[in-house]
Motif scaffolding. Structure first.
Motif, PDB file in Angstrom:
ATOM      1  N   ARG A  54       0.814  -1.220   0.000  1.00 44.52           N
ATOM      2  CA  ARG A  54       0.000   0.000   0.000  1.00 44.52           C
ATOM      3  C   ARG A  54       0.848   1.270   0.000  1.00 44.52           C
ATOM      4  O   ARG A  54       0.323   2.372   0.015  1.00 44.52           O
ATOM      5  CB  ARG A  54      -0.912   0.042   1.230  1.00 44.52           C
ATOM      6  N   ARG A  55       2.158   1.109  -0.030  1.00 45.33           N
ATOM      7  CA  ARG A  55       3.013   2.277   0.148  1.00 45.33           C
ATOM      8  C   ARG A  55       2.856   3.293  -0.986  1.00 45.33           C
ATOM      9  O   ARG A  55       2.835   4.502  -0.765  1.00 45.33           O
ATOM     10  CB  ARG A  55       4.469   1.835   0.262  1.00 45.33           C
ATOM     11  N   GLY A  56       2.731   2.795  -2.204  1.00 47.28           N
ATOM     12  CA  GLY A  56       2.579   3.704  -3.329  1.00 47.28           C
ATOM     13  C   GLY A  56       1.303   4.516  -3.231  1.00 47.28           C
ATOM     14  O   GLY A  56       1.306   5.747  -3.423  1.00 47.28           O
ATOM     15  N   ARG A  57       0.203   3.861  -2.918  1.00 46.97           N
ATOM     16  CA  ARG A  57      -1.075   4.569  -2.782  1.00 46.97           C
ATOM     17  C   ARG A  57      -1.032   5.526  -1.593  1.00 46.97           C
ATOM     18  O   ARG A  57      -1.552   6.643  -1.671  1.00 46.97           O
ATOM     19  CB  ARG A  57      -2.214   3.564  -2.620  1.00 46.97           C
ATOM     20  N   ALA A  58      -0.391   5.106  -0.488  1.00 48.69           N
ATOM     21  CA  ALA A  58      -0.297   5.975   0.681  1.00 48.69           C
ATOM     22  C   ALA A  58       0.510   7.232   0.359  1.00 48.69           C
ATOM     23  O   ALA A  58       0.182   8.338   0.816  1.00 48.69           O
ATOM     24  CB  ALA A  58       0.339   5.221   1.848  1.00 48.69           C
ATOM     25  N   LEU A  59       1.556   7.077  -0.437  1.00 46.12           N
ATOM     26  CA  LEU A  59       2.367   8.220  -0.829  1.00 46.12           C
ATOM     27  C   LEU A  59       1.535   9.199  -1.662  1.00 46.12           C
ATOM     28  O   LEU A  59       1.593  10.424  -1.457  1.00 46.12           O
ATOM     29  CB  LEU A  59       3.579   7.732  -1.619  1.00 46.12           C
ATOM     30  N   GLN A  60       0.737   8.675  -2.570  1.00 45.33           N
ATOM     31  CA  GLN A  60      -0.115   9.538  -3.401  1.00 45.33           C
ATOM     32  C   GLN A  60      -1.171  10.245  -2.544  1.00 45.33           C
ATOM     33  O   GLN A  60      -1.433  11.440  -2.727  1.00 45.33           O
ATOM     34  CB  GLN A  60      -0.784   8.703  -4.493  1.00 45.33           C
ATOM     35  N   GLU A  61      -1.769   9.520  -1.603  1.00 43.26           N
ATOM     36  CA  GLU A  61      -2.770  10.130  -0.730  1.00 43.26           C
ATOM     37  C   GLU A  61      -2.162  11.247   0.104  1.00 43.26           C
ATOM     38  O   GLU A  61      -2.773  12.309   0.296  1.00 43.26           O
ATOM     39  CB  GLU A  61      -3.386   9.060   0.178  1.00 43.26           C
ATOM     40  N   ALA A  62      -0.951  11.022   0.600  1.00 44.72           N
ATOM     41  CA  ALA A  62      -0.296  12.043   1.431  1.00 44.72           C
ATOM     42  C   ALA A  62       0.024  13.286   0.606  1.00 44.72           C
ATOM     43  O   ALA A  62      -0.117  14.418   1.086  1.00 44.72           O
ATOM     44  CB  ALA A  62       0.976  11.463   2.048  1.00 44.72           C
ATOM     45  N   LEU A  63       0.444  13.101  -0.639  1.00 44.39           N
ATOM     46  CA  LEU A  63       0.725  14.247  -1.501  1.00 44.39           C
ATOM     47  C   LEU A  63      -0.550  15.033  -1.811  1.00 44.39           C
ATOM     48  O   LEU A  63      -0.562  16.270  -1.769  1.00 44.39           O
ATOM     49  CB  LEU A  63       1.380  13.774  -2.801  1.00 44.39           C
ATOM     50  N   ARG A  64      -1.631  14.324  -2.129  1.00 38.47           N
ATOM     51  CA  ARG A  64      -2.907  15.008  -2.396  1.00 38.47           C
ATOM     52  C   ARG A  64      -3.320  15.850  -1.184  1.00 38.47           C
ATOM     53  O   ARG A  64      -3.717  17.004  -1.308  1.00 38.47           O
ATOM     54  CB  ARG A  64      -4.008  13.987  -2.690  1.00 38.47           C
TER      55      ARG A  64
END
Length: 590
Positions: free
Chosen positions: A22-32
């Motif tokens: 889930r790290r990739g999706r978590a990184l995108q969510e944090a950036l958003r």
């Protein structure tokens, strides 16, 4: 590291601790979230992918993918050779100084209203503002349900009950009067095509669905139906749905079976808000989420509200779903076709149209299959802000993308200007008639009141089952199952087209449940092609039926649905089609 890089590094640290899958999706969510909150302000230069990956201790590919994803969605912008910057498309509660445009107090009051409605008693009869959320549980006769004071007049000056009858009649019968002239009746729950025409994006409906199994029906002429709009209904998770149904019946308190909050069951709104935030990158406050009977009803609800506010025209994509125009026409709104190109909606015709409201499918445009560019997303939002307008984002198949993560929803860039709508029609079954809409604060009370007078809310039991299904992980599992099946079918279709109709150009293959096939003029002209296909029992829809353009090049452009057909039926169907129109003949496929 620069201060900007340090800020980004600190913001993204929690994402690094997420499980590897889930790290990739978590990184995108944090950036958003960083862009929305203003911690990453517009114009901020982002660290290079190499530098940020080193600071976070993750692979450079993970950061590159996150940058590319958010650039496609409009949160970031990338200038070749000049790095990556935070874009300026984002607006909303978090970046406009706390202006939630609610006009009546925002989410905190909405939560209080919801609590009052759920708690029952006299407190639920009025919220002091005539707010729709607190009028939740009155029945059609205005004499109460679980949380309404017996004999109390309906909120809003005593006329709400009369308006409820009038609105309901307008939606179920009177509102359909306009549609009757076009042959597209709207029922009270937004079912412009639910009974006879399927969903908003296809021809479906029960009659059509019965012919979509890819075999000859007794007494019928259709052997294979390539028209889009219906998923594979055999993939419906009967066992898991039944288990969720039993669990709900065992635990649902008796009072919950009373008249519901017209916004929807609180546990479903919370489950959907969490899921949509995670999967689609939206800003989802459960108090602003309204459960409805699919995108069709969401369109009708918004249409009635906009008409009451003085809007007279809605822009629709060209090409696009014909049902959008029909649904808004049934609410008294005119429509204007707005042309697209390979990047999305063209800004000049939009500005010239005078339309203050637009319905769009930017993540996977229907039917062309394009994903709008970040520039066109930003241009659309700039336009509706300038004219005090709204966008209806129809996210009809946003979860079905096969080459990379789905492009995030437009709504995340400006939740106060974009009404986001979706449903389970493609992921589970259109017959469930379950969907949702995320509503800007300024429109919320009006949408909820219209929903109340239209149908008093969706069935509680169905909502509770979906909530159970989502929270227990069943919905995510269903999406993964469907994605595997539909990816395989897409690949089979592409191989069959290449073999039996050589020279065919196919687009829109990266996502969704259909493709656009441009068959060379050697197999045309289009009229003869379609006539021969129909004569062979192959049902097709040309692209021109979805818009106003009529290309004169002689090529045949088809919208070919594949999700509802088994791989063997896809191959046999294309073989049969080729034999009928003069392609590579492998037999009649019967």
């Amino acid at each position: 590291m620069s201060s900007n890089g340090q800020a980004a590094w600190e913001l993204l640290l929690p994402a690094v601790g997420a499980p590897a899958r889930r790290r990739g999706r978590a990184l995108q969510e944090a950036l958003r979230e960083g862009v929305r909150s203003g911690r990453l302000a517009a114009g901020t230069r982002m660290p290079s992918t190499r530098a940020l990956a080193a600071d976070l201790g993750v692979s450079r590919g993970l950061v590159t993918e996150a940058y590319e994803q958010l650039t496609a969605e409009g949160y970031l912008r990338s200038d070749r050779g000049a790095g990556t910057w935070v874009g300026d498309a984002v607006r909303g509660r978090f970046t406009d100084g706390g202006d939630d445009r609610d006009g009546a107090g925002g989410a905190a009051r909405a939560r209080g209203d919801g609590d009052a409605a759920r708690g029952g008693g006299a407190a639920a009869a009025t919220d002091g503002r005539g707010g729709a959320a607190a009028r939740a549980r009155g029945d059609a006769h205005g004499v109460g349900g679980a949380g309404t004071r017996a004999g109390a007049p309906a909120a809003g000056g005593g006329g709400a009950a009369a308006r409820g009858r009038g609105d309901g009649d307008a939606a179920r019968g009177g509102g359909a009067a306009a549609a009757r002239g076009r042959g597209d009746a709207t029922d009270g729950r937004g079912g412009a095509a639910a009974r006879g025409r399927g969903d908003v994006h296809g021809v479906g409906g029960a009659a059509a669905a019965r012919g979509r199994v890819g075999v000859q029906r007794p007494g019928g002429g259709t052997v294979v139906d390539f028209r889009s709009g219906t998923p594979d209904l055999s993939l419906f998770p009967r066992a898991a749905w039944s288990a969720a149904h039993r669990a709900v019946l065992a635990r649902l308190p008796h009072p919950e079976l009373g008249y519901p909050d017209p916004r929807g069951l609180p546990e479903l709104r919370e489950a959907l808000a969490a899921m949509l935030t995670r999967r689609r990158g939206v800003v989802a406050d459960p108090e602003r989420l309204v459960v409805c009977s699919g995108v069709a009803q969401a369109s009708s609800l918004l249409g009635f509200v906009l008409r009451a506010r003085g809007f007279d025209t809605v822009g629709v994509e060209d090409p696009g779903s014909p049902e959008h125009a029909r649904l808004f026409a049934s609410t008294g709104l005119g429509t204007v076709w707005l042309p697209l190109d390979e990047e999305g909606l063209r800004p000049e015709p939009l500005a010239a149209s005078g339309a203050r409201a637009v319905v769009v499918t930017p993540s996977h445009q229907f039917p062309s299959g394009i994903s709008w560019s970040a520039e066109r997303r930003a241009a659309l939002l700039d336009r509706v802000r300038a004219v005090d307008g709204y966008v209806l984002e129809d996210d009809y198949d946003g979860d079905f993308r096969y080459d990379r993560a789905p492009v995030g929803a437009l709504q995340g860039l400006d939740p106060e200007r974009v009404v986001y709508a979706g449903s389970v029609s493609k992921s589970l079954a259109p017959g469930l008639r379950l969907g949702w809409m995320l509503v800007p604060g300024a429109l919320l009370d009006e949408v909820v009141e219209r929903k109340r007078t239209m149908d008093l809310g969706n069935p509680v039991l169905d909502q509770a089952v979906l909530a159970e299904f989502v929270t227990r992980g069943g919905y995510d599992r269903q999406l993964r199952r469907c994605q595997r099946a539909y990816r395989e079918r897409r690949d089979v279709l592409l191989a069959a087209l290449a073999e039996h109709l050589p020279g065919t150009e196919v687009s829109g293959i990266a996502a969704g449940l259909h493709v656009i096939a441009r068959v060379p003029k050697d197999f045309g002209p289009p009229e003869r092609f379609l006539a021969r296909a129909a004569g062979a029992g192959v049902a097709l829809r040309p692209l021109e039926e979805y818009g106003t353009a009529r290309p004169a090049d002689g090529d045949v452009r088809l919208v070919i649905g594949y999700a509802h057909l088994a791989p063997s039926a896809l191959t046999a169907g294309i073989r049969r089609l080729a034999a009928a129109v003069g392609g590579s003949d492998g037999g009649d496929g019967g």
